[in-house]
Design a protein around this motif. Structure first.
Motif, PDB file in Angstrom:
ATOM      1  N   SER A 107       0.831  -1.215   0.000  1.00  0.00           N
ATOM      2  CA  SER A 107       0.000   0.000   0.000  1.00  0.00           C
ATOM      3  C   SER A 107       0.864   1.263   0.000  1.00  0.00           C
ATOM      4  N   SER A 120       0.928   4.041  -2.915  1.00  0.00           N
ATOM      5  CA  SER A 120       0.560   5.404  -2.501  1.00  0.00           C
ATOM      6  C   SER A 120       1.630   6.411  -2.888  1.00  0.00           C
ATOM      7  N   SER A 152      -8.026  16.888  -8.096  1.00  0.00           N
ATOM      8  CA  SER A 152      -7.159  16.080  -7.219  1.00  0.00           C
ATOM      9  C   SER A 152      -7.113  16.642  -5.800  1.00  0.00           C
ATOM     10  N   VAL A 155     -10.498  15.674  -4.067  1.00  0.00           N
ATOM     11  CA  VAL A 155     -10.542  14.236  -3.743  1.00  0.00           C
ATOM     12  C   VAL A 155      -9.553  13.904  -2.623  1.00  0.00           C
ATOM     13  N   SER A 156      -8.361  14.508  -2.677  1.00  0.00           N
ATOM     14  CA  SER A 156      -7.343  14.209  -1.671  1.00  0.00           C
ATOM     15  C   SER A 156      -7.779  14.673  -0.284  1.00  0.00           C
ATOM     16  N   LEU A 165     -10.550  12.304   1.012  1.00  0.00           N
ATOM     17  CA  LEU A 165     -10.068  10.993   1.441  1.00  0.00           C
ATOM     18  C   LEU A 165      -9.182  11.099   2.690  1.00  0.00           C
ATOM     19  N   THR A 211     -10.128   5.638   8.595  1.00  0.00           N
ATOM     20  CA  THR A 211      -9.749   4.415   7.880  1.00  0.00           C
ATOM     21  C   THR A 211     -10.775   3.304   8.090  1.00  0.00           C
ATOM     22  N   LEU A 217     -13.988   3.973   5.981  1.00  0.00           N
ATOM     23  CA  LEU A 217     -13.772   3.682   4.563  1.00  0.00           C
ATOM     24  C   LEU A 217     -13.642   2.181   4.335  1.00  0.00           C
ATOM     25  N   LEU A 227      -6.373  -1.425  -0.839  1.00  0.00           N
ATOM     26  CA  LEU A 227      -7.084  -0.281  -1.433  1.00  0.00           C
ATOM     27  C   LEU A 227      -7.505   0.711  -0.355  1.00  0.00           C
ATOM     28  N   THR A 228      -7.931   0.209   0.791  1.00  0.00           N
ATOM     29  CA  THR A 228      -8.343   1.098   1.882  1.00  0.00           C
ATOM     30  C   THR A 228      -7.180   1.975   2.339  1.00  0.00           C
ATOM     31  N   LEU A 239      -6.092   4.606  -0.461  1.00  0.00           N
ATOM     32  CA  LEU A 239      -6.981   5.763  -0.621  1.00  0.00           C
ATOM     33  C   LEU A 239      -6.771   6.790   0.488  1.00  0.00           C
ATOM     34  N   ALA A 273      -3.507  10.386  -0.495  1.00  0.00           N
ATOM     35  CA  ALA A 273      -4.015  11.760  -0.444  1.00  0.00           C
ATOM     36  C   ALA A 273      -3.044  12.675   0.302  1.00  0.00           C
TER      37      ALA A 273
END
Length: 357
Positions: free
Chosen positions: A138, A142, A165, A168-169, A172, A177, A180, A229-230, A233, A237
């Motif tokens: 991850s 990232s 961006s 969204v950043s 997120l 955590t 999400l 993925l968690t 994301l 960011a």
């Protein structure tokens, strides 16, 4: 009568320029004293963390003897409770318990888990691999996405890519955590409406799975998608935001105007001149994040039942198993201190001002 004035030649001008640059260039300090100083600082930090950890776990109101007696489901008399206290070393003076705790931490013994009735080291070692697999994959994804997107957004602030961006950043980054993770677990792990379950909802490998090594790798990768993925994301960011702000700070620098005046392409100016300077604060954040990710994966591992150190810590909290919690606390603290040490050494490589210290 006219007087001919003879100016300096090009060679003389170049020599003067080189002398001026050499005079401004900081003299690098010796590496080994710098390394020894940083290692001593890291060891002192680790000792302070050990003292704080010992005090915190000592003053906690939880009584390990009472927890074991309650977990056994059988009534114990006073003699049995006293014998149990002696076996755990809780009857020893507090200074002796502190020395034992520090010695166990230094020798990586990490003490004894009375909840699992075995050494903490034997519990922790099998869990390090899954945690490193999750946090390592991850973090790598990232860093690549965050730096790439942050550099392009910061190079043209106010553009459509920058606005999207940034929005969204920030969204997120502010999302918890575990929240999400639960959303992704419900949508992609169990399926909602027309959306089928695409990925496993928990564990590291399918129970009863049998296949060759290659099939096993694909099965683990399939289970890795949702927890990875968690974390991606949430973490990427931060890199987008920091890289973007660092690059915007460099936009008005004179060296960029000089690079453009030489006729360099815009991509070359960004990639070869602006990004190396903008990376300095980002590197520090990356290594702090790597150290913190080992402990920060507790929520992701708990949500997806990923068998790593985070899930082990969560299970220890439920008992509560103070011996095991002390062991995981030492590992989490040591990982952050080690990553800080690596960041200090890397900073010396990429920043000449640090080499002059």
């Amino acid at each position: 009568m006219a007087t001919n004035i003879i100016g300096p030649t090009e060679g003389e001008i170049a020599e003067v320029d080189e002398a001026v640059r050499a005079d401004r260039r900081p003299e690098p300090s010796a590496f080994w004293p710098y390394l020894i100083r940083k290692i001593i600082t890291a060891l002192v930090s680790l000792l302070v963390v050990l003292v704080i950890g010992f005090i915190l776990f000592t003053i906690m109101p939880q009584n390990p003897v009472a927890s074991i007696a309650r977990a056994s489901g059988k009534p114990m008399d006073a003699a049995q409770l006293e014998a149990l206290q002696q076996s755990l070393g809780l009857d020893e003076p507090i200074w002796q318990r502190f020395i034992t705790y520090v010695w166990h931490s230094i020798t990586l013994n990490l003490g004894y888990s009375y909840g699992y009735n075995q050494s903490v080291a034997s519990l922790v070692l099998p869990r390090i691999g899954p945690t490193l697999l999750l946090t390592g994959s991850s973090t790598l994804i990232s860093i690549v996405i965050g730096l790439w997107l942050g550099a392009r957004a910061g190079w043209r602030p106010g553009s459509l890519l920058d606005r999207i961006s940034s929005a969204v950043s920030l969204t997120l980054w502010s999302v918890p955590t575990f929240w999400l993770g639960l959303i992704l677990l419900i949508v992609l792990g169990t399926g909602v409406g027309p959306i089928p379950a695409l990925f496993p909802s928990g564990g590291m490998i399918t129970p009863g799975f049998s296949g060759g090594p290659v099939a096993e790798i694909f099965n683990v990768a399939w289970h890795l998608v949702l927890p990875c993925l968690t974390l991606v994301l949430v973490v990427f960011a931060q890199y987008v935001t920091i890289m973007r702000s660092s690059l915007i700070d460099e936009l008005g620098s004179p060296y960029l105007l000089t690079a453009r005046a030489k006729g360099l392409r815009d991509d070359d100016v960004r990639r070869k001149h602006a990004m190396p300077n903008a990376l300095l604060p980002t590197v520090t954040v990356i290594f702090l994040q790597i150290g913190g990710l080992i402990s920060g994966a507790i929520t992701a591992e708990t949500v997806y039942s990923w068998p790593g150190l985070g899930l082990l810590t969560y299970d220890a909290l439920k008992i509560p198993d103070l011996g095991l919690l002390q062991g995981t606390f030492v590992i989490f603290a040591a990982s952050i201190i080690a990553m800080n040490l690596v960041a200090d050494l890397l900073y010396r490589v990429i920043d000449p001002r640090v080499r002059a210290q």
